[in-house]
Design an enzyme around this catalytic site. Structure first.
Site, PDB file in Angstrom:
ATOM      1  N   ARG A   1       0.845  -1.189   0.000  1.00 20.80           N
ATOM      2  CA  ARG A   1       0.000   0.000   0.000  1.00 20.80           C
ATOM      3  C   ARG A   1       0.885   1.244   0.000  1.00 20.80           C
ATOM      4  O   ARG A   1       1.645   1.464   0.952  1.00 20.80           O
ATOM      5  CB  ARG A   1      -0.895   0.026   1.252  1.00 20.80           C
ATOM      6  CG  ARG A   1      -1.798  -1.201   1.407  1.00 20.80           C
ATOM      7  CD  ARG A   1      -2.999  -1.114   0.499  1.00 20.80           C
ATOM      8  NE  ARG A   1      -3.736  -2.375   0.452  1.00 20.80           N
ATOM      9  CZ  ARG A   1      -4.857  -2.616   1.122  1.00 20.80           C
ATOM     10  NH1 ARG A   1      -5.370  -1.683   1.903  1.00 20.80           N
ATOM     11  NH2 ARG A   1      -5.480  -3.773   1.001  1.00 20.80           N
TER      12      ARG A   1
ATOM     13  N   GLU B   1       0.645   4.227   0.849  1.00 17.24           N
ATOM     14  CA  GLU B   1      -0.051   5.264   1.623  1.00 17.24           C
ATOM     15  C   GLU B   1       0.977   6.025   2.423  1.00 17.24           C
ATOM     16  O   GLU B   1       1.808   5.415   3.089  1.00 17.24           O
ATOM     17  CB  GLU B   1      -1.051   4.602   2.591  1.00 17.24           C
ATOM     18  CG  GLU B   1      -2.163   3.865   1.869  1.00 17.24           C
ATOM     19  CD  GLU B   1      -2.789   2.744   2.711  1.00 17.24           C
ATOM     20  OE1 GLU B   1      -2.186   2.319   3.708  1.00 17.24           O
ATOM     21  OE2 GLU B   1      -3.878   2.301   2.327  1.00 17.24           O
TER      22      GLU B   1
ATOM     23  N   ARG C   1      -0.317   2.035  13.175  1.00 22.73           N
ATOM     24  CA  ARG C   1      -0.979   0.803  12.735  1.00 22.73           C
ATOM     25  C   ARG C   1      -0.969   0.592  11.223  1.00 22.73           C
ATOM     26  O   ARG C   1      -1.681  -0.267  10.720  1.00 22.73           O
ATOM     27  CB  ARG C   1      -2.401   0.760  13.260  1.00 22.73           C
ATOM     28  CG  ARG C   1      -3.281   1.899  12.773  1.00 22.73           C
ATOM     29  CD  ARG C   1      -4.620   1.723  13.427  1.00 22.73           C
ATOM     30  NE  ARG C   1      -5.648   2.521  12.838  1.00 22.73           N
ATOM     31  CZ  ARG C   1      -6.932   2.324  13.056  1.00 22.73           C
ATOM     32  NH1 ARG C   1      -7.326   1.338  13.827  1.00 22.73           N
ATOM     33  NH2 ARG C   1      -7.823   3.092  12.517  1.00 22.73           N
ATOM     34  N   HIS C   2      -0.181   1.360  10.501  1.00 27.14           N
ATOM     35  CA  HIS C   2      -0.083   1.178   9.057  1.00 27.14           C
ATOM     36  C   HIS C   2       1.347   0.882   8.630  1.00 27.14           C
ATOM     37  O   HIS C   2       2.284   1.513   9.110  1.00 27.14           O
ATOM     38  CB  HIS C   2      -0.553   2.434   8.311  1.00 27.14           C
ATOM     39  CG  HIS C   2      -2.028   2.637   8.364  1.00 27.14           C
ATOM     40  ND1 HIS C   2      -2.624   3.435   9.299  1.00 27.14           N
ATOM     41  CD2 HIS C   2      -3.024   2.123   7.600  1.00 27.14           C
ATOM     42  CE1 HIS C   2      -3.939   3.410   9.106  1.00 27.14           C
ATOM     43  NE2 HIS C   2      -4.206   2.624   8.089  1.00 27.14           N
TER      44      HIS C   2
ATOM     45  N   GLU D   1      -9.418  -1.802  14.074  1.00 20.45           N
ATOM     46  CA  GLU D   1      -9.815  -2.629  12.924  1.00 20.45           C
ATOM     47  C   GLU D   1      -8.771  -3.695  12.651  1.00 20.45           C
ATOM     48  O   GLU D   1      -7.591  -3.398  12.527  1.00 20.45           O
ATOM     49  CB  GLU D   1      -9.977  -1.750  11.670  1.00 20.45           C
ATOM     50  CG  GLU D   1     -10.371  -2.564  10.452  1.00 20.45           C
ATOM     51  CD  GLU D   1     -10.081  -1.843   9.134  1.00 20.45           C
ATOM     52  OE1 GLU D   1     -10.341  -0.627   9.059  1.00 20.45           O
ATOM     53  OE2 GLU D   1      -9.591  -2.503   8.204  1.00 20.45           O
TER      54      GLU D   1
ATOM     55  N   SER E   1     -11.235  -6.782   7.318  1.00 22.75           N
ATOM     56  CA  SER E   1     -12.314  -6.286   6.451  1.00 22.75           C
ATOM     57  C   SER E   1     -12.807  -7.447   5.632  1.00 22.75           C
ATOM     58  O   SER E   1     -12.002  -8.269   5.186  1.00 22.75           O
ATOM     59  CB  SER E   1     -11.803  -5.237   5.463  1.00 22.75           C
ATOM     60  OG  SER E   1     -11.676  -4.009   6.096  1.00 22.75           O
TER      61      SER E   1
ATOM     62  N   ARG F   1      -1.274  -6.658  12.772  1.00 21.16           N
ATOM     63  CA  ARG F   1      -2.190  -6.042  13.742  1.00 21.16           C
ATOM     64  C   ARG F   1      -2.718  -7.064  14.744  1.00 21.16           C
ATOM     65  O   ARG F   1      -2.918  -6.754  15.917  1.00 21.16           O
ATOM     66  CB  ARG F   1      -3.376  -5.407  13.020  1.00 21.16           C
ATOM     67  CG  ARG F   1      -3.014  -4.123  12.340  1.00 21.16           C
ATOM     68  CD  ARG F   1      -4.275  -3.397  11.934  1.00 21.16           C
ATOM     69  NE  ARG F   1      -3.934  -2.271  11.078  1.00 21.16           N
ATOM     70  CZ  ARG F   1      -4.835  -1.501  10.486  1.00 21.16           C
ATOM     71  NH1 ARG F   1      -6.130  -1.747  10.650  1.00 21.16           N
ATOM     72  NH2 ARG F   1      -4.455  -0.492   9.745  1.00 21.16           N
TER      73      ARG F   1
HETATM   74  P1  AMO Z   1      -8.432  -3.851   3.686  1.00 21.74           P
HETATM   75  O1  AMO Z   1      -7.771  -2.890   2.774  1.00 21.74           O
HETATM   76  O2  AMO Z   1      -9.384  -3.269   4.693  1.00 21.74           O
HETATM   77  O3  AMO Z   1      -9.282  -4.936   2.876  1.00 21.74           O
HETATM   78  O4  AMO Z   1      -7.348  -4.690   4.437  1.00 21.74           O
HETATM   79  C1  AMO Z   1      -7.700  -5.782   5.272  1.00 21.74           C
HETATM   80  C2  AMO Z   1      -6.950  -5.749   6.589  1.00 21.74           C
HETATM   81  O5  AMO Z   1      -5.547  -5.680   6.347  1.00 21.74           O
HETATM   82  C3  AMO Z   1      -4.915  -4.863   7.306  1.00 21.74           C
HETATM   83  N1  AMO Z   1      -4.308  -3.699   6.643  1.00 21.74           N
HETATM   84  C4  AMO Z   1      -3.119  -3.172   6.987  1.00 21.74           C
HETATM   85  N2  AMO Z   1      -2.225  -3.522   7.933  1.00 21.74           N
HETATM   86  C5  AMO Z   1      -1.098  -2.795   8.030  1.00 21.74           C
HETATM   87  N3  AMO Z   1      -0.822  -1.727   7.238  1.00 21.74           N
HETATM   88  C6  AMO Z   1      -1.678  -1.338   6.270  1.00 21.74           C
HETATM   89  N4  AMO Z   1      -1.394  -0.295   5.474  1.00 21.74           N
HETATM   90  C7  AMO Z   1      -2.896  -2.068   6.120  1.00 21.74           C
HETATM   91  N5  AMO Z   1      -3.957  -1.977   5.288  1.00 21.74           N
HETATM   92  C8  AMO Z   1      -4.791  -2.976   5.623  1.00 21.74           C
HETATM   93  C9  AMO Z   1      -5.995  -4.393   8.272  1.00 21.74           C
HETATM   94  C10 AMO Z   1      -7.254  -4.539   7.446  1.00 21.74           C
HETATM   95  O6  AMO Z   1      -8.397  -4.744   8.237  1.00 21.74           O
HETATM   96  N6  AMO Z   1      -9.466  -6.949  -0.143  1.00 21.74           N
HETATM   97  C11 AMO Z   1      -9.938  -6.476   1.157  1.00 21.74           C
HETATM   98  C12 AMO Z   1     -10.248  -7.628   2.089  1.00 21.74           C
HETATM   99  C13 AMO Z   1     -11.452  -8.441   1.707  1.00 21.74           C
HETATM  100  O7  AMO Z   1     -12.546  -7.838   1.514  1.00 21.74           O
HETATM  101  O8  AMO Z   1     -11.340  -9.676   1.649  1.00 21.74           O
HETATM  102  C14 AMO Z   1      -8.853  -5.613   1.764  1.00 21.74           C
HETATM  103  O9  AMO Z   1      -7.714  -5.622   1.375  1.00 21.74           O
HETATM  104  O10 AMO Z   1      -5.986  -5.275   9.383  1.00 21.74           O
END
Ligand code: AMO
Length: 431
Positions: A207, A209, A215-216, A354, A357, A405
């Site tokens: 990602r 971002e 937490r990211h 969170e 998802s 997480r």
């Molecule tokens: P989403 O983008 O919400 O959903 O990601 C799912 C879970 O992954 C973790 N997560 C992260 N952990 C650390 N750093 C990050 N930048 C980060 N982004 C996400 C979180 C989050 O809840 N395709 C959908 C999933 C699905 O619908 O099956 C998806 O990627 O714990």
């Protein structure tokens, strides 16, 4: 002589053994010199013979050594035994001083200094224990899903189109063509429902971002699940709770020593409450006096409040929030037929953050075409994905768990970088 591990010494009292490992510490009590040796199973106390004593002066911590001696009972030592009259042989010498001490009860350096020196810092026993627990969680994930007829898949991380929307992708040059690092295995896991019905993947997600939060990460390990022939998203949520429960309890059973070292406790699952986003927002208004009812998503503070509510009112460390606005959710989420403004989607909040998802997905080709048009997406960019839906796909859904997480919450870490071996964030690409 064959190698003995530190943890196996209690079964060898009276025998001569050979240990191999790292010099964890050299300690002097009165006339006696102890060398604490560390191997993959733990630490062992050894008392060196006079000839070996000369060798330990100037010996740096982390030197790799072999020690041979006799196992004797010693109730003050770890495991109630020590190795006496031990000879010492250096296998790999260390000439430099360590960047910080890793043989103390607590690790002193700041997180940044620790991460800069992670290759040696990770040897600190509580750190190593944290990542052994991580391995246990992954093992539990595989074990539970394989036992329930899910097939493990590994899908490409080099992509021609972005699965989660174009905003936060790492773009790259692929032999002159644009390409992206996969933000998730979303499209492939859905395609594979058409092959196996039930699939899972453990893999990296990227990602781009520009976050500076605790937490990211810019690369994390996503635990993805997808299943077909569901009767609704509750089936998916039920599976998720049972899966996490197995992951955590089996890890605590497999690695009790590590769980104790880092204070990992098994969370409370009694009954995981499920409420819609709108109900969650009304609850926050009633209970905490903040009106977020017009927001399309929960804020981190909202998640903390819901976590507190679930803990106090439902004796649960988890809470599901469902039915997020369709327009704000990923394009593949299925709108609720009873109220299409909201989608059949959910997040699982674990201890106020969170963690997961998921959603029921659109499973009809024509509906995907309509959604793509409404969202200004080009179906041609997703032709491979769409092919799977053109030729018959059952009702299906799935989710992704953020593994770092999960570990972060389980061990009570304040920062996701503490539960990631070699974190990647905006400022960190090394080591
Ligand atoms: P989403 O983008 O919400 O959903 O990601 C799912 C879970 O992954 C973790 N997560 C992260 N952990 C650390 N750093 C990050 N930048 C980060 N982004 C996400 C979180 C989050 O809840 N395709 C959908 C999933 C699905 O619908 O099956 C998806 O990627 O714990």
């Amino acid at each position: 002589m064959e190698r003995t591990l530190a943890a196996d010494l209690p079964g060898k009292v009276g025998q001569r053994v050979k240990l191999e490992g790292w010099v964890h510490a050299v300690r002097k009590f009165g006339q006696v010199n102890f060398l604490i040796l560390r191997d993959r199973s733990g630490t062992a106390q050894t008392v060196l013979d006079p000839a070996a004593l000369e060798k330990i002066s100037g010996l740096q911590a982390e030197t790799v050594v072999a020690v041979e001696g006799t196992v004797e009972p010693e109730e003050r030592a770890t495991n109630g035994v020590e190795v006496r009259d031990a000879s010492l042989q250096v296998i790999s010498p260390v000439t430099d001083v360590l960047p910080f001490e890793i043989n103390k009860r607590v690790l002193k350096p700041s997180l940044d200094v620790f991460l800069n020196n992670a290759p040696v810092g990770l040897r600190f026993p509580a750190k190593a224990a944290t990542f052994r627990l991580f391995s246990g969680l992954l093992h539990g994930f595989r074990e539970y899903l394989s036992g329930n007829d899910f097939v493990e898949i590994h899908t490409p991380k080099l992509m021609g189109s972005a699965s989660e929307g174009g905003a936060n992708v790492f773009a790259m040059d692929y032999f002159g063509k644009p390409a992206f690092l996969a933000q998730s295995p979303q499209l492939y896991k859905q395609i594979m429902v058409g092959v196996f019905e039930r699939v899972f993947e453990i893999g990296p997600a990227f990602r781009a971002e520009e976050h500076y939060t605790v937490r990211h990460l810019n690369e994390y390990t996503s635990l993805d699940v997808e299943m077909g022939f569901i009767s609704g998203m509750d089936d998916v949520m039920d599976l998720l709770v049972a899966l996490i429960q197995h992951m955590v309890t089996s890890t605590a059973e497999r690695y009790p020593r590590e769980a104790e070292m880092v204070g990992m406790t098994v969370p409370r699952f009694a009954t995981v409450p499920r409420l819609t986003l709108r109900d969650a927002q009304r609850l926050i208004l009633d209970r905490y006096g903040e009106d977020h009812t017009a927001e399309p998503d929960l804020s981190p503070q909202d998640e903390r409040w819901l976590g507190e509510w679930a803990s106090q009112e439902h004796d649960s460390d988890f809470v599901f929030v469902t039915h997020y606005p369709t327009a704000k959710r990923a394009w593949y989420s299925k709108p609720d037929p009873a109220d299409p403004e909201y989608s059949l989607s959910f997040d699982l909040i674990f201890k106020g953050q969170e963690l997961v998802s998921g959603a029921q997905r659109i499973n009809e080709y024509e509906e995907y075409l309509r959604v793509m048009e409404a969202r200004n997406m080009n179906p041609a960019s997703f032709s491979g994905f769409l092919e799977a839906f053109k030729y018959g796909m059952p009702p299906e859904g799935g989710f992704a768990i953020g593994s770092e997480r999960l570990l972060m919450r389980l061990v009570g870490a304040d920062n996701i970088r503490e539960t990631t071996l070699f974190p990647r964030d905006v400022n960190r690409l090394e080591p």
